[in-house]
Scaffold this active site. Structure first.
Site: not given
Ligand code: SAH
Ligand code: SF4
Length: 353
Positions: A86, A347
């Site tokens: 996505e 996110c």
């Molecule tokens: N893999 C990379 C980029 C994608 S995730 C990383 O982890 O940085 C992007 C962001 O979303 C990250 O900062 C992660 O901590 C956050 N994230 C993951 N799951 C989430 C959720 N359920 N709610 C809010 N943020 C979340």
């Protein structure tokens, strides 16, 4: 293909030598969203037929779309091997110094189908890992999101920012990402500004060092989540191999080389990483780095649990207290969008559903 690859490929396959302006025409058409060679009306007919017989533009099929009333849209792509990913289009708010008048958009791109890091709070992490995406599967996401912007705004609007924060860990697919960003930043195509690209990583030490040495040039965000080593290891199993000390050292090297500020992202998990001790540890980690902290209240993902309990979104008071504790330590703090929640496009909610 990069511009150079396109030129070389045309050169190799064509009978005659290809003038550079022809390469520019094709590169520019694709950047402007042409879906077929037939549309490239400034190319000779014979060329168009020949190109159509040899090459394809975009290999990823858009197999789903959801629009949130808040302006966020999510596209699902079914890839050539059936894998599903996505990408998200966020309508930027007209705040901040570099926002231009009118609506501009942010494209959030995925780099992997699934993710090997396996963070317990993230939907993508719960899917397991399928594979790295190819360069064209990255640029396809951007092109399809650009189509959406054109469709909505009739060409008066554009994507002004890219965040590499979708599915997957970007620094585990750095070669494809580097090439995709080089294509998007090429002035003969989109001419996207490097200063408006942010890469978010769960903290791959070797990848951060490689980024410092070889680029791609972009803003860097580290998903710290917590600065308590043991807790981080449990929350982010695949990222825990990089100790916090090693990670901080890599970030310092990165900052020395690039001179850039970084963002430390912390997803706030109710009752798990939001206490006073957590704030102190986070502040201690941030000190010595040129960094701001970005707090992201957890976006709900049904079924995810930690330590035998369902993960929950922290109430606003819990987030507010955590923020004040950090600010008291002299840390610059920003809050993060929850946009796209209505379509599971925020996110950590991306899955390909
Ligand atoms: N893999 C990379 C980029 C994608 S995730 C990383 O982890 O940085 C992007 C962001 O979303 C990250 O900062 C992660 O901590 C956050 N994230 C993951 N799951 C989430 C959720 N359920 N709610 C809010 N943020 C979340
Ligand atoms: Fe992967 Fe980032 Fe999700 Fe962790 S938060 S599982 S690193 S996509």
């Amino acid at each position: 293909m990069t511009f150079l690859e396109l030129a070389e490929t045309l050169e190799q396959t064509g009978a005659e030598s290809v003038p550079p302006y022809r390469v520019e025409q094709i590169f520019s058409w694709i950047s402007r969203g042409a879906l077929s060679f037939d549309r490239m009306t400034d190319l000779p007919q014979a060329w168009r037929r020949e190109l159509a017989g040899r090459f394809s533009i975009r290999g990823s099929r858009v197999s789903g779309r959801l629009d949130d009333p808040d302006g966020t849209s999510k596209l699902r792509f079914t890839l050539t091997d059936g894998a599903v990913i996505e990408a998200v289009l966020l309508a930027s708010e007209k705040t901040g110094p570099d926002r231009e008048p009118g609506r501009s958009y942010t494209a959030c791109l995925s780099t992997q189908a699934g993710c090997p890091v396996g963070c317990v709070f993230c939907k993508t992490g719960s899917l397991g890992f399928l594979r790295n995406l190819d360069t064209f599967e990255l640029t396809d996401q951007f092109l399809a999101l650009s189509d959406l912007v054109r469709e909505r705004n009739g060409g008066s609007c554009r994507i002004s920012h890219i965040v590499v924060m979708g599915m997957g860990e970007p620094l585990l697919n750095l070669a494809a990402l580097r090439k995709a960003l080089a294509i998007l930043c090429d002035p003969r195509g989109f001419g996207f500004s490097k200063r408006r690209i942010t890469i978010s990583t769960s903290g791959i030490r070797a990848g951060i060092l490689e980024l410092a040495e070889q680029g791609p040039e972009a803003e860097l965000a580290l998903s710290l989540t917590t600065a308590r080593e043991d807790l981080r290891r449990r929350l982010m199993p695949g990222a825990g191999e990089n100790s916090l000390e090693d990670l901080k050292e890599a970030l310092k090297i990165y900052q020395e080389k690039t001179g850039r500020r970084i963002t430390l992202e912390a997803v706030l998990l109710g009752g798990i990483n939001t206490g006073a001790g957590d704030a102190r540890a986070l502040a201690a980690f941030a000190k010595g780095l040129k960094a701001a902290v970005n707090l992201i209240p957890w976006n709900p993902v049904p079924g995810l649990s930690f330590g035998g309990e369902k993960i929950r979104e922290p109430p606003a008071a819990e987030t507010g207290r955590f923020r004040r504790l950090l600010e008291q330590e002299g840390i610059q703090v920003t809050g993060r969008y929850r946009r796209g929640r209505g379509i599971s496009g925020a996110c950590g909610q991306l899955a390909g559903s």
